[in-house]
Structure formats: C-alpha cells, structure tokens
Write a protein that holds these residues in place. Sequence first.
Motif, PDB file in Angstrom:
ATOM      1  N   LEU A 196      -5.786  17.506   3.375  1.00  0.00           N
ATOM      2  CA  LEU A 196      -4.786  18.277   4.114  1.00  0.00           C
ATOM      3  C   LEU A 196      -5.245  19.727   4.211  1.00  0.00           C
ATOM      4  O   LEU A 196      -5.706  20.295   3.227  1.00  0.00           O
ATOM      5  CB  LEU A 196      -3.435  18.245   3.399  1.00  0.00           C
ATOM      6  N   ASP A 197      -5.081  20.294   5.379  1.00  0.00           N
ATOM      7  CA  ASP A 197      -5.416  21.709   5.569  1.00  0.00           C
ATOM      8  C   ASP A 197      -4.659  22.145   6.815  1.00  0.00           C
ATOM      9  O   ASP A 197      -5.051  21.821   7.930  1.00  0.00           O
ATOM     10  CB  ASP A 197      -6.939  21.837   5.751  1.00  0.00           C
ATOM     11  N   ARG A 247       0.836  15.003 -12.920  1.00  0.00           N
ATOM     12  CA  ARG A 247       2.299  14.940 -12.802  1.00  0.00           C
ATOM     13  C   ARG A 247       2.885  16.198 -12.159  1.00  0.00           C
ATOM     14  O   ARG A 247       3.805  16.120 -11.351  1.00  0.00           O
ATOM     15  CB  ARG A 247       2.903  14.763 -14.209  1.00  0.00           C
ATOM     16  N   ASP A 248       2.350  17.368 -12.519  1.00  0.00           N
ATOM     17  CA  ASP A 248       3.044  18.624 -12.171  1.00  0.00           C
ATOM     18  C   ASP A 248       2.317  19.496 -11.157  1.00  0.00           C
ATOM     19  O   ASP A 248       2.697  20.651 -10.968  1.00  0.00           O
ATOM     20  CB  ASP A 248       3.291  19.442 -13.448  1.00  0.00           C
ATOM     21  N   ARG A 249       1.302  18.983 -10.507  1.00  0.00           N
ATOM     22  CA  ARG A 249       0.508  19.865  -9.647  1.00  0.00           C
ATOM     23  C   ARG A 249       1.248  20.315  -8.386  1.00  0.00           C
ATOM     24  O   ARG A 249       0.752  21.205  -7.688  1.00  0.00           O
ATOM     25  CB  ARG A 249      -0.823  19.217  -9.266  1.00  0.00           C
ATOM     26  N   THR A 277       0.877  -1.171   0.000  1.00  0.00           N
ATOM     27  CA  THR A 277       0.000   0.000   0.000  1.00  0.00           C
ATOM     28  C   THR A 277       0.912   1.218   0.000  1.00  0.00           C
ATOM     29  O   THR A 277       1.768   1.359   0.869  1.00  0.00           O
ATOM     30  CB  THR A 277      -0.922   0.023   1.224  1.00  0.00           C
ATOM     31  N   PHE A 278       0.758   2.053  -0.995  1.00  0.00           N
ATOM     32  CA  PHE A 278       1.728   3.142  -1.169  1.00  0.00           C
ATOM     33  C   PHE A 278       1.032   4.471  -1.432  1.00  0.00           C
ATOM     34  O   PHE A 278      -0.168   4.522  -1.736  1.00  0.00           O
ATOM     35  CB  PHE A 278       2.702   2.798  -2.304  1.00  0.00           C
ATOM     36  N   ILE A 279       1.816   5.530  -1.317  1.00  0.00           N
ATOM     37  CA  ILE A 279       1.293   6.885  -1.548  1.00  0.00           C
ATOM     38  C   ILE A 279       1.297   7.107  -3.051  1.00  0.00           C
ATOM     39  O   ILE A 279       2.351   7.289  -3.655  1.00  0.00           O
ATOM     40  CB  ILE A 279       2.169   7.929  -0.816  1.00  0.00           C
ATOM     41  N   THR A 280       0.130   7.075  -3.645  1.00  0.00           N
ATOM     42  CA  THR A 280       0.058   7.124  -5.110  1.00  0.00           C
ATOM     43  C   THR A 280      -0.090   8.544  -5.635  1.00  0.00           C
ATOM     44  O   THR A 280       0.271   8.848  -6.770  1.00  0.00           O
ATOM     45  CB  THR A 280      -1.106   6.242  -5.615  1.00  0.00           C
ATOM     46  N   ASP A 281      -0.589   9.432  -4.762  1.00  0.00           N
ATOM     47  CA  ASP A 281      -0.841  10.794  -5.237  1.00  0.00           C
ATOM     48  C   ASP A 281      -0.930  11.719  -4.038  1.00  0.00           C
ATOM     49  O   ASP A 281      -1.357  11.309  -2.951  1.00  0.00           O
ATOM     50  CB  ASP A 281      -2.171  10.825  -6.018  1.00  0.00           C
ATOM     51  N   TYR A 282      -0.533  12.957  -4.245  1.00  0.00           N
ATOM     52  CA  TYR A 282      -0.730  13.965  -3.200  1.00  0.00           C
ATOM     53  C   TYR A 282      -0.621  15.344  -3.813  1.00  0.00           C
ATOM     54  O   TYR A 282      -0.051  15.529  -4.900  1.00  0.00           O
ATOM     55  CB  TYR A 282       0.280  13.822  -2.050  1.00  0.00           C
ATOM     56  N   CYS A 283      -1.152  16.285  -3.095  1.00  0.00           N
ATOM     57  CA  CYS A 283      -1.014  17.684  -3.481  1.00  0.00           C
ATOM     58  C   CYS A 283      -0.705  18.455  -2.215  1.00  0.00           C
ATOM     59  O   CYS A 283      -1.463  18.371  -1.231  1.00  0.00           O
ATOM     60  CB  CYS A 283      -2.312  18.173  -4.122  1.00  0.00           C
ATOM     61  N   VAL A 284       0.426  19.145  -2.203  1.00  0.00           N
ATOM     62  CA  VAL A 284       0.801  19.957  -1.049  1.00  0.00           C
ATOM     63  C   VAL A 284       1.129  21.343  -1.599  1.00  0.00           C
ATOM     64  O   VAL A 284       2.249  21.614  -2.033  1.00  0.00           O
ATOM     65  CB  VAL A 284       2.015  19.356  -0.300  1.00  0.00           C
ATOM     66  N   GLY A 289      -4.684  20.493   0.401  1.00  0.00           N
ATOM     67  CA  GLY A 289      -4.326  19.435  -0.543  1.00  0.00           C
ATOM     68  C   GLY A 289      -4.893  18.109  -0.101  1.00  0.00           C
ATOM     69  O   GLY A 289      -5.904  18.048   0.608  1.00  0.00           O
ATOM     70  N   PHE A 290      -4.250  17.053  -0.509  1.00  0.00           N
ATOM     71  CA  PHE A 290      -4.732  15.712  -0.167  1.00  0.00           C
ATOM     72  C   PHE A 290      -3.575  14.737  -0.305  1.00  0.00           C
ATOM     73  O   PHE A 290      -2.530  15.036  -0.896  1.00  0.00           O
ATOM     74  CB  PHE A 290      -5.875  15.297  -1.106  1.00  0.00           C
ATOM     75  N   VAL A 291      -3.797  13.565   0.280  1.00  0.00           N
ATOM     76  CA  VAL A 291      -2.889  12.431   0.084  1.00  0.00           C
ATOM     77  C   VAL A 291      -3.782  11.251  -0.291  1.00  0.00           C
ATOM     78  O   VAL A 291      -4.889  11.115   0.236  1.00  0.00           O
ATOM     79  CB  VAL A 291      -2.130  12.086   1.390  1.00  0.00           C
ATOM     80  N   ARG A 292      -3.331  10.424  -1.191  1.00  0.00           N
ATOM     81  CA  ARG A 292      -4.133   9.243  -1.545  1.00  0.00           C
ATOM     82  C   ARG A 292      -3.249   8.005  -1.551  1.00  0.00           C
ATOM     83  O   ARG A 292      -2.150   8.025  -2.110  1.00  0.00           O
ATOM     84  CB  ARG A 292      -4.781   9.414  -2.912  1.00  0.00           C
ATOM     85  N   LEU A 293      -3.739   6.972  -0.925  1.00  0.00           N
ATOM     86  CA  LEU A 293      -3.018   5.699  -0.876  1.00  0.00           C
ATOM     87  C   LEU A 293      -3.658   4.713  -1.844  1.00  0.00           C
ATOM     88  O   LEU A 293      -4.867   4.763  -2.089  1.00  0.00           O
ATOM     89  CB  LEU A 293      -3.066   5.093   0.538  1.00  0.00           C
ATOM     90  N   ASP A 294      -2.851   3.808  -2.334  1.00  0.00           N
ATOM     91  CA  ASP A 294      -3.370   2.739  -3.190  1.00  0.00           C
ATOM     92  C   ASP A 294      -2.870   1.413  -2.618  1.00  0.00           C
ATOM     93  O   ASP A 294      -1.687   1.286  -2.291  1.00  0.00           O
ATOM     94  CB  ASP A 294      -2.835   2.932  -4.619  1.00  0.00           C
ATOM     95  N   GLY A 295      -3.785   0.455  -2.488  1.00  0.00           N
ATOM     96  CA  GLY A 295      -3.397  -0.841  -1.941  1.00  0.00           C
ATOM     97  C   GLY A 295      -4.471  -1.346  -1.016  1.00  0.00           C
ATOM     98  O   GLY A 295      -5.565  -0.762  -0.936  1.00  0.00           O
ATOM     99  N   VAL A 296      -4.197  -2.406  -0.304  1.00  0.00           N
ATOM    100  CA  VAL A 296      -5.261  -3.013   0.512  1.00  0.00           C
ATOM    101  C   VAL A 296      -5.444  -2.332   1.868  1.00  0.00           C
ATOM    102  O   VAL A 296      -6.531  -2.330   2.411  1.00  0.00           O
ATOM    103  CB  VAL A 296      -5.019  -4.534   0.714  1.00  0.00           C
TER     104      VAL A 296
END
Length: 620
Positions: free
Chosen positions: A278-279, A422-424, A223-230, A242-249
């Motif tokens: 995130l805030d 990719r670039d956010r 389970t890994f950090i697949t996406d985030y915005c900071v 922003g947010f953090v999103r995990l992918d996995g079980v």
Amino acid sequence: MDPPNEHETPNNVKLRILALALLPLALARLEAAGSLINAYSRQSLSLNGKWNVIVDPYETGFYDYRYQPYDQGPDSTAAFFMDHRPADKSELVEYSFDRSPTLMVPGDWNSQAEKLFYYEGSVWYRRLFDIRASRPGNRLFVYFGAANYEADVYLNGKKLGRHVGGFTPFFFEITNAVKPVGNSLIVKVDNKRHREGVPTLNTDWWNYGGLTRDVMILEVPGTFITDYCVQLQKGSLDRVAGFVRLDGVRREQKGRVEIPELGTSVEFTTDSDGVARLDFALGKAQLWSPENPRLYDVAISCETDHVSERIGFRTIEVRGADILLNGRPIFLRGICLHEENPLRGGRARSAEDSRLLLGWARELNCNFLRLAHYPHNESMARIADEMGLLLWEEIPVYWTIQWDNPATLDNAKTQLGELIGRDRNRASVIFWSVANETPVSGPRTDFLRQLIGLARDLDPTRLVSSAMEVHADPSDARTLMVDDPLNEATDVTSFNEYIGWYVGQPDLCAQVKWVIKSPKPVLITEFGADALQGLHGDAAARFTEEFQEDLYRKNLQMLSKIPQLRGIAPWILVDFRSPKRTLPGIQDGWNRKGVIGENGTKKKAFFVLKQFYDGKTAMP
Ligand code: GCB
C-alpha cells in the motif's frame, strides 16, 4: 531449513522463516511476522467463562510414570488428561474434568483460589463447546489473547500445538478438527519459571498463571485478510505506507482500502503470496495526537473478505534531541504501569480494567505510559488510542536473560514479533522496547541489537529503545554517566535511575552531575521510592508518603537540568504485587512505589508529579 515443528504456532513458524531467510526487501520483511490481525472484529464464539480445571503439580497428565511425555512420538498426539480415554475403558478413575472445580477465563489462577496464590506449575483447563461454521468453506481458529507462560493445546484428543511466552496472542486453525457438537478443548498452562525463559527466573512482579486473556473461536472466509498495516509512512504527514496479506487458496485478488470520512478509496492487487503493498495519499485527515485523538474508520476488503477498525494517523520521529510527534516537539509526561487491577486483585484482563488504569494516568495529566515489563492486553493500546495516550510497549527481556542461548533469543524474537504484529496499527504506540535494565556485556549487547534490528524490520515507523542503566564515575560517585554501548542502536537515551532510594538519600540529587554525551533525546524510564499509602511521618523516614514526595520533588528538579530531557516515566502509577517485597507491615508482598496505593488512594507524590506535568502542559 528445518521443517516446521508440530509444536510451533503459525506465528513462530513465520518468524523463524523470517529469521532464516533474511528476506532482502523491506516489504517482504514487514509482512513476514504474521498474525491474525484485528481478531476482535471477527465473527467469533467467546469461550470466556467457567472452565473446568485440574491442578497438576507433578504433571501427571503430561508425563507417564517413566517421565516420558504422552504427547511425543509419531502416534501419540494426546495427553493423559484427555476426554478420549473414557473412564469406562478402565475401572480406575483418577481424574475427572466433569467433577473438577472451575476457574474463570480470562483470569489468572492466583487471584481466584487461595491455594493457588503462590502456585507455579501446571493447571489443565477444559472447555466444551459446539460450533458450526456459518458458511461452507469458512475457516475456524481458536485464538488465545495470552496464556502465562507455556500452553499445550488439544482439541478432541489431538494436539494443536504449544505456545511459549506469557503475554502475546497465539492461535491454531481448527477447521478440520471441530465437530458441530461436543468439542473438548483442553489446555495445559504452565507458569513455572525457567532460567532460559523470557523472562528468566528473577523478576520483580507477580508470576500470574493461567488463561489470563480472552479465548475465542474465530470464523473467517476460506481466503481471508490475515494481516495488514495502514500507517503513515515515516516522516510523511499525508502518505500511507503499508501492506495487506491474505491467507488461503485464492491469494491473488483485487481489494480496496477505504476511509469513508476522508473520501479515500484505494485499490490494491495481491500477488501470488497474497501480499499487496500500500502506498497512497491519506486525504485531508486530522492527525492523531493526545490533544486530538482522532480515529478514522478504515475498511479493508478483498473479493472474499472484509475487515474494518478505527485507526489514527500520526508520525513519530527523533530529530537531534527532540521527539517529534506529527513534526512538532513533544515532552512525554509519563508514568510506568504493570498490568494489574489492585482493586479486584490479579492481572488486569478487560477493557474496564484498562480504562481504570489509563483513567488514573489521565488524572495525573499524563500523555504517555510505559507499559512495563511485558506486552499488556490488546485493549490497553486500543483504549489508549481513544484516550490520546502515547505508549511504550515492552517485551519481558528483563535483568539477566541467557544472552548466549540461541533458543532464548528466538523466544524473545517471537514475543517481539507477536507484539508488533498485534499492535502495529495503533497510533498510541510510539516505542517498542526490547529490554529493561540489562547488565552490559558483549553477548547482551549483541542479543539486544538483534532485537532492535527485528523491531525496525517489522516496523520502520516507530521508535525503538530499551530501559538502560546509569553508572557512577568510578572516581566520583556524584558524577553519573550513561555509557551503555546499546545507546548507539536506540532512538533515544532512555534509562532508569534510583537516586535517593537505592542510591544515597534524596539530597544527593542536588549534587549530581550528569555526563550524557549522546545528543539523542533523554527519557527517564524509571525513578521512585516505596511509600505505604497512609503512612505519614518525617520526610527523612523511608516508606512514608512524605519521603516519597520529597524524593519526587528533588528528582524532578535534578532531571529538569538535563538539557536533552524530553520525557519521564516514574516508577510507578499503582502499587503492584511482587513476591520479592517481603517487609512485614509495609510491603507484605507489594512493591509500594506506586503514586497510588493498592486501594486506589493517591499518595502525596501523585500531586507533586501532577503539578510538574501541569507546568509542562502550559509550555508551548
Ligand atoms: C527497577 C525495575 C523494576 C522494579 C523497580 C523497583 O529498576 O526495572 O522492575 O520493580 O526497579 O521497584 O526496584
């Protein structure tokens, strides 16, 4: 909803889900485009280097003799050019990767082999590799920085999927498809142009084909950090949203965002979808700007994973006719750029190439680049972050796209989503541009409005625009108007003009009357003239450096009279290859509108523009 098609990449699927579900919450939309963010920071095995290739203009490896694709249908997952059809099963051997030539990856094929210079078709690439996950339970992905234009990807005889769009990253999970030794990764890359494509048939740049960017195998935890915005929240100089999103079980986890230099450490908890919002207060940070491109180490961790990278914090907004960077008005001293290294030839493909090109922009005293007309490689934005250069990033919705075709719109949305994904987190990127010089019509404006809407959903913090056109008043050719209805949807009034080159002579500049009713900031996204570096003559003689210099002087004077002018990005930093430019002895396959020639030598116009920018720097 249709089940996800096996040929779609995870990115496409997520974007389609986004489009269909019309998620109501901004947060949900933010994370929905999906990506394997910050891929370069991951543990990886580079597959760059020599790949065996088979040039296949008739696509013999893809279609049988009845022109049926081999890899369609329930049981057939392979193409003909597969290693799992060993030659010893048949006496007839008509192909062999082992005996075939090689091409370097990353790299376009056109600049690597003379006979591929004008080639538009399919090339099969093969690379053998061994890999073993360093920990049980870890996951493996094959990641492509870009392949122009379509890529069909196969691993050990099984199709992983297809990606369409030549300039954005894509990836496939291969955890259960790899073996420790002797994997065969085969990619069919096809750069044929299509009427319904994005871009379409007609462009003014070279259609470089191939695995043009890095290829690597990434290893991540189960389970890994697949996406985030900071990023700073729009309009706030000290709050991160922003947010953090995990992918996995294990989607529900506790995690933390840390910015050690600021003493900031914030906890988050992901929900059952793996998402945390995130805030938080940033802390006493120096804001990122061209004068002070301050980046901070940002670390994001959860119970099963951690990633880090350097991120800058700044805001970008429009107020009245002003563009505000960190709340202060800024003038964009820009230049346009194609992704090409003229000194070596071919697509720019490395951090060194990005440094060369951005370095030239800096010598011009630029603080802004328009990356035309498609997403450039990831290093461009990362190095711009370091160098303090602001960026306009664009997707190749160029000229005459099929506005009525829903598949074309989906394609454009996917490319836009992949670019933003990719670039956010790049401070340098301040604009998403959805198009260039598109002819005004109802279907076109609807199409572009949808793209603008998507960009705003995926990233509410940046400005969104398009390079529009100007039109002459039918009753007076010297009165120029920006009357594009799309202007209502963009943050700035940004347009291209070619007074003195395609329209009249440079002297016309002195007579032009502008009618720009919009109160928004005006950004000139192109003007320019061809000049062959080293060709000197009278200022009235086209294609001389003197003509281009004169045109720059007169355009700069004219544009300076537009009260809302807040930036310019002339066309273009360096000469670039274009099959449309055939004039013998002058163009020879190059668009000569660079202020720098193909050999890296600056033309006279470079110094006119630099002087103009030096004057702007001196202003408060
Ligand atoms: C334009 C296009 C650009 C061309 C340029 C030219 O308006 O946006 O892609 O290369 O003009 O040189 O004509």
